[in-house]
Scaffold this active site. Structure first.
Site, PDB file in Angstrom:
ATOM      1  CD  GLU A 261      40.300  43.698  35.565  1.00  0.00           C
ATOM      2  OE1 GLU A 261      41.389  44.449  35.749  1.00  0.00           O
ATOM      3  OE2 GLU A 261      40.610  42.637  35.424  1.00  0.00           O
ATOM      4  CB  CYS A 295      45.170  43.335  35.663  1.00  0.00           C
ATOM      5  SG  CYS A 295      43.936  42.512  36.435  1.00  0.00           S
TER       6      CYS A 295
HETATM    7  C1  UN1 Z   1      43.898  39.732  36.314  1.00  0.00           C
HETATM    8  O1  UN1 Z   1      44.937  39.772  36.651  1.00  0.00           O
HETATM    9  O2  UN1 Z   1      43.026  39.945  35.211  1.00  0.00           O
HETATM   10  O3  UN1 Z   1      43.411  39.362  42.156  1.00  0.00           O
HETATM   11  C2  UN1 Z   1      42.807  39.209  37.252  1.00  0.00           C
HETATM   12  C3  UN1 Z   1      44.040  38.630  41.542  1.00  0.00           C
HETATM   13  C4  UN1 Z   1      43.128  37.772  40.936  1.00  0.00           C
HETATM   14  C5  UN1 Z   1      42.644  37.930  39.454  1.00  0.00           C
HETATM   15  C6  UN1 Z   1      43.694  38.811  38.570  1.00  0.00           C
HETATM   16  N1  UN1 Z   1      42.084  37.370  41.766  1.00  0.00           N
HETATM   17  O4  UN1 Z   1      45.182  38.723  41.339  1.00  0.00           O
END
Ligand code: UN1
Length: 504
Positions: A261, A295
């Site tokens: 990820e 992310c």
């Molecule tokens: C991340 O930034 O690694 O959808 C995860 C989202 C959160 C998870 C982010 N539920 O922004």
């Protein structure tokens, strides 16, 4: 004010490894952890060495041999209690997340809620680890597939979700019958220690210490040992594309499995018929939530030319009204970046943006107060600027205009990353175009919702340089199990498939 540290069992100096018997006497160097909120030291961690890792992996393997034989619904009952323990400690854990990584308190608490939700989802899954049964082509034969636990799963997490991303993996891996070794980011190890203590206490109470294991150490030492280790059939890693590429190659070299990820470069398209109030809120939260360090953070916005200028004016006003400051205060919307390196990266990106011809519409500077604070920044950008194709982990939003929807979708898809995407539109056709096979190429495609803040009920992850992995969501347990096809012969004959004869 820092009582939550005591309640969570954070000591002035903490061990960096835990297994069956609890925390070990680690012998690595001591690392002091500083809060980005005010720059003050929080506590220290004595890092794990390669020997500590070795000890933990042997224990995790040993415990796996018993844990895998416990019926999955019984494993689920333990996870139900883990969910309860997280509920009890939600406030303290949320505060620690905020203090250690700087996201605002409502996001810190939201992160723990995401883990609680994950526990609930995993409890349900523990009664639904279903395989298909197939009709055999041979008389009185039966075929079915079943799923077995994999073994010891390595979980490598990033600083920005120091609790929830572990939970996405660990809750599901444990109901699947695996044991886990968690290597958290060295930028957020205290949340990992506290989270491990809260959740492991439940396992210990049931006599299952060693299902959850923790190793906090240097990448060069512990990280490399983990990814090269054939005893870990699956490595789930969250972080940058650069890191993921390395992990992917090393694990593939030993034919292990990865769940990656990685980076995103997420865009929002605001079509000519969009509800602009919704779009504004969705974009500002997406770009500035967690100070642009998700992310899923929104990094690019495509505005239809018919609404571009008035909408941009509103966006600038919204940016100017954002309160940047102490994330523990309820009125703050944007906290600090994780550390000084991140501030330096933000500042370097702004130099490049200017060199490449980007126009800074607002923000663009460090905020003068102790801690790693920067101004959320809006940039009028063009596609000639190579930096817009990169993920800069900071609150910098590039704004473009477009005239044709297909052109906007193509530009959105033109970057290497493929995590999250969104369109704001009231047009059914535009929305369907965006969701069609010719639409967004990302793992997440939203309509009238921003790019970040996904729920755990849906599979999370993305394509291309985002790594292809999926975590959370209905059938995510399959990633943590091995599939076995079984053919059973209830007849007195031994017919061969495909009509082959082999008469002795
Ligand atoms: C991340 O930034 O690694 O959808 C995860 C989202 C959160 C998870 C982010 N539920 O922004």
């Amino acid at each position: 004010m820092r009582d939550f540290l005591t309640r969570l069992g954070i000591e002035p100096t903490n061990s960096g490894a835990a297994t069956t018997t609890g925390f070990l006497e680690t012998s690595g160097p001591e690392r002091s952890i500083t809060s980005p909120v005010d720059g003050s030291p929080i506590a220290a961690v004595r890092l794990a060495t390669r020997d500590d890792y070795e000890h933990v992996v042997v224990e995790a393997q040993r415990v796996f041999r018993g844990w895998r034989m416990l019926p999955a619904p019984k494993r689920g009952e333990i996870i139900r209690e883990v969910g309860e323990a997280l509920r009890q400690h939600k406030d303290d854990l949320g505060r620690l997340v905020t203090y250690e990584v700087g996201k605002v308190l409502s996001e810190g608490l939201g992160e723990i809620q995401e883990s609680i939700d994950m526990a609930d989802l995993a409890v349900g899954m523990s009664r639904q680890l279903c395989g298909l049964s197939m009709h055999s082509e041979r008389p009185a034969h039966r075929m079915y597939e079943q799923w077995h636990p994999l073994g010891v799963v390595g979980i490598i997490t990033a600083f920005n979700f120091p609790n929830a991303v572990w939970a996405w993996n660990a809750m599901v891996a444990t109901i699947a019958g695996d044991t886990t070794i968690w290597k958290p980011s060295l930028k957020a190890p205290l949340t990992a220690i506290a989270t491990h203590k809260v959740c492991d206490a439940v396992f210990q109470r049931h006599g299952w210490g060693g299902v959850l294991n923790l190793v906090i150490g240097d990448d060069a030492d512990v990280g490399e040992a983990m990814i090269a280790d054939r005893r870990l059939p699956l490595i789930s890693a969250t972080g940058s594309t650069r890191m993921g590429r390395h992990v992917g190659q090393v694990v593939a070299g030993r034919l292990g499995r990865t769940l990656l990820e990685l980076g995103g470069n997420n865009a929002v398209i605001v079509h000519r018929d969009a509800d602009l109030d919704l779009a504004l809120r969705g974009i500002v939260f997406g770009a500035c939530g967690t100070a642009g360090q998700r992310c899923t953070s929104t990094r690019r916005v495509f505005l239809h030319e018919s609404i571009a200028q008035p909408f941009l004016d509103r966006l600038v006003r919204a940016y100017q009204s954002l309160s940047v400051g102490d994330p523990l205060e309820a009125s703050t919307l944007v906290g600090p970046l994780i550390d000084e390196d991140a501030v330096a990266m933000y500042e370097r990106a702004l130099v490049t943006i200017t060199e490449q011809g980007g126009e800074i519409l607002c923000g663009g500077k460090r905020v003068a107060r102790p801690g790693s604070y920067v101004e959320p920044t809006l940039v009028r950008a063009s596609h000639e600027m190579s930096i817009v194709a990169e993920e800069t982990f900071a609150p910098i939003l590039y704004v473009f205009t477009y005239s044709d929807l297909d052109e906007a979708i193509a530009l959105q898809n033109s970057v290497d990353q493929g995590l999250s995407s969104a369109i704001f539109t009231d047009s059914f056709r535009a929305s369907e175009r965006f969701l069609s096979h010719a639409g967004s190429d990302c793992g997440i495609a939203n309509v009238n919702i921003g790019t970040s803040g996904a729920e755990i009920g849906g599979a999370f992850g993305g394509e291309k340089d985002t790594g292809g992995g999926r975590e959370a969501g209905s059938d995510s347990w399959k990633a943590y199990m091995r599939r076995q096809t079984c053919t059973l012969n209830g007849s007195a004959e031994l017919p061969l498939a495909q009509g082959v004869t082999f008469d002795l």
